[in-house]
Motif scaffolding. Structure first.
Motif: not given
Length: 180
Positions: A117, A136, A139-140, A142-143, A146-147
């Motif tokens: 992060e 990108q 977007e990462d 955001k992923k 969620e993790a």
């Protein structure tokens, strides 16, 4: 081989296979199985005689089983050697085993998540980062959010296991062999 040893062998071998499914060696499963049926605590030498394992392998295996709380050290008056006994409460063993694995997963992945992060945020803040890479990175992130939600949920699950609340949701069935 005695009749009783022959009768026990199937369950001991299934424990060996189960241990392997969870990433442990089959020999650790056999050691646990032998201890599970043994009526009193055992020394490493007694276990070694029953399994044919080397002293080093036996010591390593018992140490690993102890760390997983599947085996406990016991004290007995007049006995100088360390004695070990299998945990017979399989519900407790299950909870402790999985809670420990999940805690390790959380710790390992949260550290990596935080590192990733920071790098992604730094990339997005740099003026010379190409637009596509910045997109990108966004977007990462955001992923990764969620993790983070997943690991917060997993931490709650571990808590429900460790404090015993899991048994409110999934009760331990009555003993089918006991007579009411």
């Amino acid at each position: 081989m005695s009749h009783i040893e022959n009768a026990r062998r199937d369950y001991i071998e299934s424990l060996a296979e189960t241990m392997e499914m969870y990433g442990l060696s089959p020999s650790m499963g056999r050691v646990f199985g032998i201890m599970f049926f043994h009526e009193s605590p055992m020394t490493l030498d007694e276990m070694r005689n029953l399994t044919g394992m080397s002293k080093t392998s036996m010591s390593t295996g018992v140490r690993a089983l102890s760390e997983l709380k599947l085996v406990h050290k016991k004290w007995q008056k007049g006995v100088r050697k360390d004695l070990y006994e299998a945990e017979h409460d399989q519900f407790r063993s299950f909870v402790e085993f999985f809670a420990r694995l999940w805690e390790k997963e959380i710790e390992l992945n949260q550290k990596a998540l935080a590192k990733t992060e920071k790098k992604l945020i730094r990339l997005m803040e740099e003026d010379q980062t190409p637009e596509e890479e910045a997109r990108q990175a966004k977007e990462d992130l955001k992923k990764l959010a969620e993790a983070k939600r997943y690991y917060a949920w997993l931490r709650n699950l571990v808590s429900v296991f460790e404090n015993g609340d899991i048994f409110q949701y999934v009760p331990i069935p009555d003993d089918p062999d006991s007579k009411s």
